[in-house]
Design an enzyme around this catalytic site. Structure first.
Site, PDB file in Angstrom:
ATOM      1  N   GLY A 224       0.813  -1.217   0.000  1.00  0.00           N
ATOM      2  CA  GLY A 224       0.000   0.000   0.000  1.00  0.00           C
ATOM      3  C   GLY A 224       0.840   1.259   0.000  1.00  0.00           C
TER       4      GLY A 224
ATOM      5  N   GLY B 296     -11.649  14.548 -34.987  1.00  0.00           N
ATOM      6  CA  GLY B 296     -11.861  14.872 -33.572  1.00  0.00           C
ATOM      7  C   GLY B 296     -10.581  15.347 -32.916  1.00  0.00           C
TER       8      GLY B 296
HETATM    9  C1  HXC Z   1      10.163  -3.695  10.124  1.00  0.00           C
HETATM   10  C2  HXC Z   1      11.733  -4.083   8.504  1.00  0.00           C
HETATM   11  C3  HXC Z   1      10.740  -4.046   7.511  1.00  0.00           C
HETATM   12  C4  HXC Z   1       9.399  -3.806   7.908  1.00  0.00           C
HETATM   13  C5  HXC Z   1      12.609  -4.404   6.561  1.00  0.00           C
HETATM   14  N1  HXC Z   1      12.871  -4.316   7.880  1.00  0.00           N
HETATM   15  N2  HXC Z   1      11.305  -4.250   6.312  1.00  0.00           N
HETATM   16  N3  HXC Z   1      11.434  -3.901   9.798  1.00  0.00           N
HETATM   17  N4  HXC Z   1       9.150  -3.637   9.224  1.00  0.00           N
HETATM   18  N5  HXC Z   1       8.398  -3.731   7.000  1.00  0.00           N
HETATM   19  C6  HXC Z   1      14.188  -4.413   8.535  1.00  0.00           C
HETATM   20  C7  HXC Z   1      14.775  -5.800   8.488  1.00  0.00           C
HETATM   21  O1  HXC Z   1      14.328  -6.522   9.612  1.00  0.00           O
HETATM   22  C8  HXC Z   1      16.268  -5.486   8.575  1.00  0.00           C
HETATM   23  O2  HXC Z   1      16.596  -5.204   9.908  1.00  0.00           O
HETATM   24  C9  HXC Z   1      16.383  -4.184   7.797  1.00  0.00           C
HETATM   25  O3  HXC Z   1      15.080  -3.615   7.780  1.00  0.00           O
HETATM   26  C10 HXC Z   1      16.807  -4.408   6.377  1.00  0.00           C
HETATM   27  O4  HXC Z   1      16.021  -5.418   5.799  1.00  0.00           O
HETATM   28  P1  HXC Z   1      16.652  -6.621   4.969  1.00  0.00           P
HETATM   29  O5  HXC Z   1      15.580  -7.607   4.758  1.00  0.00           O
HETATM   30  O6  HXC Z   1      17.916  -7.085   5.634  1.00  0.00           O
HETATM   31  O7  HXC Z   1      17.057  -5.854   3.649  1.00  0.00           O
HETATM   32  P2  HXC Z   1      16.924  -6.339   2.160  1.00  0.00           P
HETATM   33  O8  HXC Z   1      17.501  -7.701   2.019  1.00  0.00           O
HETATM   34  O9  HXC Z   1      17.493  -5.249   1.366  1.00  0.00           O
HETATM   35  O10 HXC Z   1      15.380  -6.442   1.866  1.00  0.00           O
HETATM   36  C11 HXC Z   1      14.576  -5.280   1.831  1.00  0.00           C
HETATM   37  C12 HXC Z   1      13.087  -5.662   1.757  1.00  0.00           C
HETATM   38  C13 HXC Z   1      12.765  -6.715   2.841  1.00  0.00           C
HETATM   39  C14 HXC Z   1      12.828  -6.256   0.372  1.00  0.00           C
HETATM   40  C15 HXC Z   1      12.290  -4.384   1.887  1.00  0.00           C
HETATM   41  O11 HXC Z   1      13.259  -6.220   4.102  1.00  0.00           O
HETATM   42  C16 HXC Z   1      11.303  -6.966   2.953  1.00  0.00           C
HETATM   43  O12 HXC Z   1      10.742  -7.717   2.186  1.00  0.00           O
HETATM   44  N6  HXC Z   1      10.685  -6.390   4.006  1.00  0.00           N
HETATM   45  C17 HXC Z   1       9.308  -6.622   4.299  1.00  0.00           C
HETATM   46  C18 HXC Z   1       8.479  -5.888   3.293  1.00  0.00           C
HETATM   47  C19 HXC Z   1       7.011  -5.991   3.613  1.00  0.00           C
HETATM   48  O13 HXC Z   1       6.410  -7.037   3.483  1.00  0.00           O
HETATM   49  N7  HXC Z   1       6.469  -4.923   4.201  1.00  0.00           N
HETATM   50  C20 HXC Z   1       5.101  -4.832   4.535  1.00  0.00           C
HETATM   51  C21 HXC Z   1       4.399  -4.555   3.243  1.00  0.00           C
HETATM   52  S1  HXC Z   1       2.715  -4.284   3.458  1.00  0.00           S
HETATM   53  P3  HXC Z   1      18.074  -5.409  10.477  1.00  0.00           P
HETATM   54  O14 HXC Z   1      17.928  -5.134  11.943  1.00  0.00           O
HETATM   55  O15 HXC Z   1      18.455  -6.791  10.142  1.00  0.00           O
HETATM   56  O16 HXC Z   1      18.919  -4.392   9.787  1.00  0.00           O
HETATM   57  C22 HXC Z   1       2.639  -2.669   3.577  1.00  0.00           C
HETATM   58  C23 HXC Z   1       1.265  -2.238   3.733  1.00  0.00           C
HETATM   59  C24 HXC Z   1       1.160  -0.759   3.619  1.00  0.00           C
HETATM   60  O17 HXC Z   1       3.539  -1.958   3.521  1.00  0.00           O
HETATM   61  C25 HXC Z   1      -0.303  -0.503   3.653  1.00  0.00           C
HETATM   62  C26 HXC Z   1      -0.630   0.915   3.458  1.00  0.00           C
HETATM   63  C27 HXC Z   1      -2.105   1.038   3.254  1.00  0.00           C
END
Ligand code: HXC
Length: 510
Positions: free
Chosen positions: A170, A404
């Site tokens: 989102g 048009g």
């Molecule tokens: C909390 C998070 C996080 C999140 C990443 N981190 N995403 N912490 N909430 N959403 C943290 C990780 O734990 C990690 O902490 C650091 O950030 C870096 O992440 P990595 O995974 O090591 O980095 P990378 O390999 O580059 O991957 C990046 C990423 C992946 C692709 C963004 O982290 C990921 O898939 N994150 C989850 C994404 C996700 O599903 N988010 C929610 C989406 S739903 P450390 O301490 O190890 O450094 C959403 C809804 C919004 O957003 C709705 C709005 C209406």
């Protein structure tokens, strides 16, 4: 007192380190700058004033109370770009992956509220893992608060999004509601659902880059308006764009010093139109020759190349340009080009930027894919956008203006202020050959008769004078004097005042 001062400095230094040196190094290793380095490049030197440096999250689940870094994953504040104020937020991927918590959202909302109150653009630098997973619904609420502000700020202050890392789920909807989105090649991506979910649900195997990288969004989806090689280039280009824009909808765009004679004659334009009406030429050459110093800031360069959109200056004043491009699809209007140009025209109208329209259009692109895709509604968007626009509108027909599409492209009938045509203009319901085949169907077997009818039709309509006789064209101008004529036209329109009837809002065919 000294101790207190040094404590402040210590706290500031800790906040500036974000998620720590190890994570900063990892960010650099990926070719990405940190949130603070980006702000430094975006703003004038030493102009950044930070807000909420010490804000920390309030989450107590999953052991989060043990880690409460200052700033909570986003750097916010204001500064200047070439002396003009902008508000900025920059997500810090080194702190919980730049994820959005309740307090992170509150920081963004604070500067958005101030931007609207004080009338200055908002520039958002996105580099985030999305909703802070540990905070659950509090984070979703935070997003919605940002969304609501994006909507309220739309048309009040320019909003620019720069995607410099992940932007998924989102979270994409905040940039989507801003005026411009820029991406960085190879290090940024945007999608509603990532590659893993796509595989589970649809069985498609696709990489993050293919699904939502800069190339996808500038060439296929048109979600993004431009893609740049790296963070440095992207931020420099945002600075360049901001220079073209007013700070808010109550102010005019800035007038820049210019060193280019507004009366400059361009003899080469007298021969730019090829003898054969079906041979293309490059409309960008004309734009460059009309603009001050040939400077053109193109928007959506890689999408729907049959229409060109972007900003130039004339006598130092910003002008939005919409131009058919004969080199792509013969300059036809279709679904993509109508959508692209309609959004651009509406942006210009929101922010009082005058519009120059350069017309060489053989009509709407025929075909089932266009009709099934709803070209009727999409074409109507451009028609609607031009018709509702109250900014100064100057139109130059260089060659074809058929059917048009003639009406749509800022014609006199849609309140065009100055409608010029070159002597090479052909203004008609359709091309001479097509017209002859319909109105002289009985003679189709007789090549000589058909040739005579075609010639007759050309003599009558393949020129601008029939339209000029009716006052639909204000003046037939020499191509070489286009810059002078257009600059004078806009100069005469600087005090234009035109208002649409009161309404809550219109109902543009979305
Ligand atoms: C909390 C998070 C996080 C999140 C990443 N981190 N995403 N912490 N909430 N959403 C943290 C990780 O734990 C990690 O902490 C650091 O950030 C870096 O992440 P990595 O995974 O090591 O980095 P990378 O390999 O580059 O991957 C990046 C990423 C992946 C692709 C963004 O982290 C990921 O898939 N994150 C989850 C994404 C996700 O599903 N988010 C929610 C989406 S739903 P450390 O301490 O190890 O450094 C959403 C809804 C919004 O957003 C709705 C709005 C209406």
């Amino acid at each position: 007192m000294k101790d207190i001062l040094s404590e402040l400095e210590d706290r500031r230094n800790a906040a500036r380190l974000g998620g720590g040196q190890r994570r900063i190094d990892a960010q650099h290793a990926r070719g990405k700058l940190t949130a603070r380095e980006r702000i430094e490049l975006l703003l004038d030197e030493d102009s950044f004033e930070e807000f909420d440096m010490f804000v920390a999250h309030r989450c107590t689940d999953f052991g989060m109370e043990e880690q409460r870094p200052s700033g909570d994953g986003v750097v916010t504040g204001w500064g200047t770009i070439n002396g003009r104020m902008v508000y900025v937020f920059s997500q810090d991927f080194t702190v919980f992956g730049g994820s959005l918590s309740e307090t992170h959202a509150q920081k963004i909302c604070k500067i958005m509220d101030m931007a609207v109150q004080n009338g200055a653009p908002v520039i958002g630098i996105n580099d985030s893992g999305g909703a802070r997973i540990q905070e659950g619904v509090a984070s979703l609420a935070g997003y919605a608060e940002v969304f609501q502000r994006n909507i309220m700020a739309s048309g009040v202050v320019p909003q620019i999004s720069v995607i410099m890392g992940p932007c998924a789920g989102g979270a994409v909807y905040s940039p989507a509601m801003t005026d411009f989105i820029f991406m960085v090649k190879d290090t940024s991506y945007m999608f509603v659902t990532g590659p893993d979910v796509v595989k589970t649900v649809t069985n498609e195997v696709v990489t993050a880059e293919e699904l939502g990288g800069a190339s996808t969004h500038t060439k296929k989806s048109s979600v993004a308006d431009g893609a740049f090689e790296n963070d440095v280039e992207a931020l420099a280009e945002v600075r360049r764009l901001v220079d073209f824009l007013p700070l808010n909808n109550r102010e005019k765009a800035p007038v820049r010093p210019f060193f280019d004679d507004p009366s400059r004659i361009e003899d080469s334009l007298d021969t730019i139109i090829p003898d054969n009406p079906n041979t293309p030429y490059d409309m960008k050459e004309l734009i460059g020759k009309v603009a001050d110093e040939g400077d053109f800031y193109e928007i959506q360069e890689d999408f729907a190349g049959n229409i060109i959109t972007g900003f130039i200056r004339l006598e130092g004043q910003t002008v939005g340009v919409v131009a058919n491009q004969p080199m792509v699809l013969a300059g036809c209007l279709d679904i993509d080009s109508s959508r692209k140009a309609a959004r651009f025209v509406r942006f210009c109208d929101c922010f009082e930027i005058p519009i120059l329209t350069l017309v060489d259009v053989p009509g709407f692109l025929p075909g089932t894919s266009q009709e099934y895709g709803g070209v009727i509604k999409h074409g109507a968007k451009l028609l609607f956008a031009y018709g509702e626009a109250t900014v100064p509108k100057v139109t130059v027909i260089t060659r074809k203006a058929y059917g048009g599409a003639y009406d749509v492209m800022a014609s006199k009938h849609l309140r065009g202020d100055f409608n010029y045509a070159w002597p090479t203009a052909e203004i008609a319901v359709m091309g001479a050959k097509g017209a002859t085949e319909i109105i002289h169907r009985a003679d189709l077997g007789d090549a000589e008769k058909i040739a005579a009818h075609t010639k007759d039709y050309e003599d009558r309509f393949a020129n601008p004078f029939v339209a000029a006789e009716k006052g639909f064209i204000d003046e037939v101008i020499q191509p070489k004097s286009t810059r002078r004529r257009v600059a004078r036209a806009f100069a005469s329109l600087r005090n234009k005042s035109l208002q649409n009837p009161w309404k809550k809002h219109d109902n543009i065919p979305l």
